[in-house]
Design an enzyme around this catalytic site. Structure first.
Site, mmCIF file in Angstrom:
data_model
loop_
_atom_site.group_PDB
_atom_site.id
_atom_site.type_symbol
_atom_site.label_atom_id
_atom_site.label_comp_id
_atom_site.label_asym_id
_atom_site.label_seq_id
_atom_site.Cartn_x
_atom_site.Cartn_y
_atom_site.Cartn_z
ATOM 1 N N GLU A 125 -18.503 -6.382 -2.364
ATOM 2 C CA GLU A 125 -17.129 -6.867 -2.257
ATOM 3 C C GLU A 125 -16.986 -8.279 -2.813
ATOM 4 O O GLU A 125 -15.930 -8.641 -3.318
ATOM 5 C CB GLU A 125 -16.657 -6.836 -0.804
ATOM 6 N N GLU B 72 0.825 -1.209 0.000
ATOM 7 C CA GLU B 72 0.000 0.000 0.000
ATOM 8 C C GLU B 72 0.857 1.257 0.000
ATOM 9 O O GLU B 72 0.532 2.242 -0.675
ATOM 10 C CB GLU B 72 -0.944 0.004 1.211
ATOM 11 N N GLU C 277 -12.281 0.299 -9.464
ATOM 12 C CA GLU C 277 -11.864 -0.582 -10.554
ATOM 13 C C GLU C 277 -12.881 -0.646 -11.694
ATOM 14 O O GLU C 277 -12.498 -0.694 -12.876
ATOM 15 C CB GLU C 277 -11.584 -1.991 -10.023
ATOM 16 N N ASP D 275 -4.370 -9.770 -8.594
ATOM 17 C CA ASP D 275 -4.779 -8.826 -9.642
ATOM 18 C C ASP D 275 -3.651 -7.999 -10.253
ATOM 19 O O ASP D 275 -3.340 -8.104 -11.442
ATOM 20 C CB ASP D 275 -5.891 -7.910 -9.121
#
Length: 779
Positions: A325, A84, A343, A231
């Site tokens: 989610e 992150e 996204e 991802d």
């Protein structure tokens, strides 16, 4: 009122839009791994720097850069996520630097700038390097910004596992840092991590797992997909080729992409599989992070499956207002939260760029309308705690401003609305902008010739490594429409139940395997199939049936795989049935001034009283009961008569409280938790049970709020005296009564804003009669 909000929000990492203050790590209840993004370094400010330039707010960008240089400290004693911190903070500093030097070159703004953001990025890069001190070269998942790794005061360094995306989403930022500064060590470390992941792929399937041991390289979680945990590893392989020009990255991506389309892609679905048995689905639900994949497919040039998956996701959004989610293969909610993820908006932008189809502008319009109608609160935009009820979470992640605003603006912007050529940059996974000219700068990293490692793939799509959209899909909206048309009712009407892969042998006439949903313990044929799959059925003394599988007892390896799939489906089915026995969450919606229904609190239901799912919602003003615990006859019946009574948890049964306020004339009750600091953000849903007696005499609705949510109502009473709420099974439409939903003047807080800052969103119909969004910040 707003000035106080701004003062409380900055310099915190994030804005808490329900309580109108900044989120400071350690001062709020821990949210677990989510808090690893917070490093006391004004996260949202840094993450949003280049968004300001995209929105043509160059003066505000210049002021924000000065704030970063003046106030941000990177030497804090706090443990943060390497992943992150890299994509949000290092990426934010590099994106800010990229656009700062662009503006300086233009000659009007940032003339004083002398690479200060780049120097901060370099400082942060060196702080992250100790995480790579492993035998594999894969980084530890967390690091202490001040003390590094494995020192007693660091409080980290004992972890053994990391996710594939965590280790594989570093190359863009680290390589850019090396290319900008000439310090090659950053790119070298990121390349080594990627090389190790490539070496550890499952060779027969060419897939990677979700989590890996950073010391041994063994796969810990052996399921594989394109969503959470993997991802951006795939994303960065393709984008590393685009940014750095290294063919090995493209070859690796193409190898993985062939495996994805062979095993994981089950149009329009993308379902996780086992890396060693890729014909076997690992689960029957999908997570929201896979919504980025259609956008990546556009960059790759494979447009048809991108359109298909995007359309399926859009149908889910139209059903639930937001993308949950996680959702099942028959499009039911699996995990109900939605933290305003960008996204889907990202993929919408890239599909519009590729096809020119105005349909995707309508999709964007829907996203904006839903954000304003369901997520906008007095101090910003709040994450959805539950898309089914419309309840909020006191959370606005930095990626909302860094990505969502950026992609929505770019979707509707004309070329002249952007002061630089966006095509000269590549987006990182956090939508930060890195210039493509880095590919020819400071190329000191030796490229390993690994051509022999790659399998020759027969896929014509690979010819289009940098697709020319005018040739691949000739800007013909009907092309995309023809692909979408068969999918437009896939969610509401088709409702596939547990879609799975049908292997070639089944297509040739053999019977498909037994499914858990069809199994009957009294059917002799089913019992024979179980035996063939190595599954034993045991009758327990209490009447229940237990299933046990022994793969070695199966008739064949294929039957053993069918047995494993059957057992997994049975576990999912059992879990789902247990969930269905539980009551769903309810909603408390504040409808009076100045909230007007925009604050929705997650409430626990009661197993007694009026069932809000079967009856009309209850609306009324709130009043505190006396005694506050509601455990005896109320001394202020005139105050609660015809109102919704507030009572505190504790000292007696919930049913007793309900009877006492009902006898006083209350039309409903809200029980507020007496455990100070409790919150629906961190605690599971709470249901109020009866007292073991007949509760049919209780006719009013009763809901439960944790302390944090309850305090929002109590604070509102102190400030506004009269507060009206709506008790319901789901938040009601907050847009009713507006003649034009686009006629808005929206005030939203930003944790990096000064005392006089306000952000606005307005919508303009352009000459083509399509909607264009203009987002701007005024200081």
């Amino acid at each position: 009122h707003f000035r106080a909000v701004y003062e409380h929000a900055y310099p915190a990492d994030e804005l808490m839009p329900l309580t109108c203050r900044g989120r400071v790590r350690g001062q709020e209840p821990s949210r677990g791994d989510v808090d690893d993004a917070l490093g006391k370094f004004s996260l949202t400010l840094i993450d949003s720097l280049d968004t300001l330039v995209v929105l043509n707010k160059t003066k505000e960008f210049e002021d924000a850069v000065r704030k970063v240089l003046r106030d941000v400290n990177l030497d804090n004693d706090v443990v943060v996520s390497v992943f992150e911190t890299n994509i949000r903070v290092l990426g934010g500093l590099l994106g800010g630097h990229s656009l700062a030097i662009m503006l300086k070159e233009k000659g009007e703004y940032m003339q004083w700038y002398n690479d200060e953001l780049l120097q901060m990025a370099k400082q942060l890069g060196y702080k992250l390097l100790p995480a790579f001190n492993t035998t594999s070269g894969l980084p530890y998942p967390r690091i202490n910004l001040k003390f590094g790794i494995r020192k007693p005061e660091a409080r980290t360094g004992t972890e053994t596992d990391t996710c594939t995306a965590c280790a594989g989403t570093l190359i863009l930022e680290f390589a850019a840092l090396s290319r900008f500064t000439g310090a090659t060590i950053f790119e070298e470390y990121a390349r080594k991590a990627l090389d190790f992941l490539w070496e550890k792929r499952q060779r027969s399937s060419n897939l990677v797992g979700v989590t890996i041991n950073i010391h041994t390289g063994d796969w810990v979680r052996k399921d594989s997909g394109v969503g959470a945990g993997i991802d951006s590893y795939y994303e960065y392989l393709l984008k590393a080729y685009v940014l750095l020009g290294d063919d090995s990255f493209l070859e690796r991506f193409n190898t993985h992409y062939d495996a994805i389309m062979r095993y994981i892609s089950q149009p329009p679905l993308l379902l996780d599989v086992h890396i060693h048995k890729p014909m076997l689905n690992a689960r029957t639900w999908m997570d929201a992070l896979l919504a980025f994949f259609p956008g990546l497919q556009v960059l790759k040039g494979d447009i048809r499956p991108a359109i298909e998956t995007h359309e399926m996701l859009y149908q889910v959004i139209k059903k639930h207002n937001f993308l949950p989610e996680a959702f099942t293969t028959d499009f039911r909610v699996h995990w109900a939260q939605h933290p305003l993820r960008p996204e889907f908006a990202e993929s919408t932008y890239f599909l519009y760029k590729a096809t020119g189809d105005p349909y995707y502008l309508e999709v964007g319009k829907t996203l904006i309308e839903n954000l304003n109608k369901y997520a906008r609160v007095p101090c910003g935009f709040a994450a959805m705690k539950d898309v089914r009820t419309g309840s909020h979470e006191d959370r606005m992640d930095s990626f909302f401003l860094a990505e969502m605003f950026k992609y929505l603006y770019l979707l509707f912007a004309d070329k002249e609305d952007i002061i630089f050529d966006i095509e000269d940059y590549i987006f990182t996974t956090e939508a930060h902008l890195l210039p493509l000219w880095l590919s020819t700068t400071n190329q000191s990293i030796s490229k390993k010739n690994t051509t022999s490692e790659y399998t020759e793939l027969d896929d014509s799509n690979f010819d289009w490594t940098c697709p020319n959209t005018q040739i691949l899909f000739p800007n013909d909206p009907l092309y995309a429409q023809s692909i979408r048309e068969p999918l437009k009712n896939v969610v509401d009407k088709s409702c596939p139940r547990g879609i799975i892969r049908v292997e070639e042998s089944f297509r040739s006439g053999a019977k498909p395997p037994l499914r858990a949903r069809d199994f009957m313990a009294t059917n002799p044929e089913h019992l024979e199939i179980l035996k063939k799959m190595g599954v034993s059925l045991i009758h327990l003394k209490d009447g229940r049936v237990q299933l046990v599988q022994h793969a070695i007892q199966a008739a064949s390896s294929i039957d053993a795989e069918d047995g494993l799939r059957f057992m997994q489906e049975m576990i999912e089915l059992s879990s789902q049935q247990q969930k269905e026995q539980q009551l769903p969450p309810r909603a408390v919606q504040i409808v009076s001034h100045p909230f007007f229904g925009r604050v929705v609190l997650t409430a626990g239901p009661a197993q007694f009283g009026l069932d809000l799912s079967k009856h009309k919602e209850t609306r009324g003003f709130v009043a505190s009961s006396k005694p506050y615990n509601g455990c005896s006859e109320l001394t202020n019946p005139e105050a609660v008569m015809g109102k919704i009574a507030l009572i505190q948890r504790g000292q007696c049964m919930f049913a007793e409280k309900a009877r006492n306020i009902q006898n006083a004339g209350a039309i409903g009750g809200i029980v507020i938790d007496d455990n100070e600091g409790s919150s629906s953000d961190t605690a599971p849903l709470f249901q109020m049970a009866g007292d073991g007696k007949d509760t049919d005499d209780i006719k009013i609705p009763m809901l439960f709020l944790f302390s944090k949510e309850g305090s929002i109502i109590l604070d509102a009473i102190r400030e506004y005296e009269e507060v009206e709420v709506l008790l319901s099974d789901k938040a009601k439409d907050r847009g009713k009564g507006k003649k034009n939903p686009f006629n808005l003047n929206i005030h939203t807080c930003s944790p990096f804003s000064s005392a006089d800052t306000r952000s606005y969103i307005s919508f303009i119909r352009n000459k083509k009669r399509l909607y264009r969004v203009v987002l701007y910040t005024v200081y």
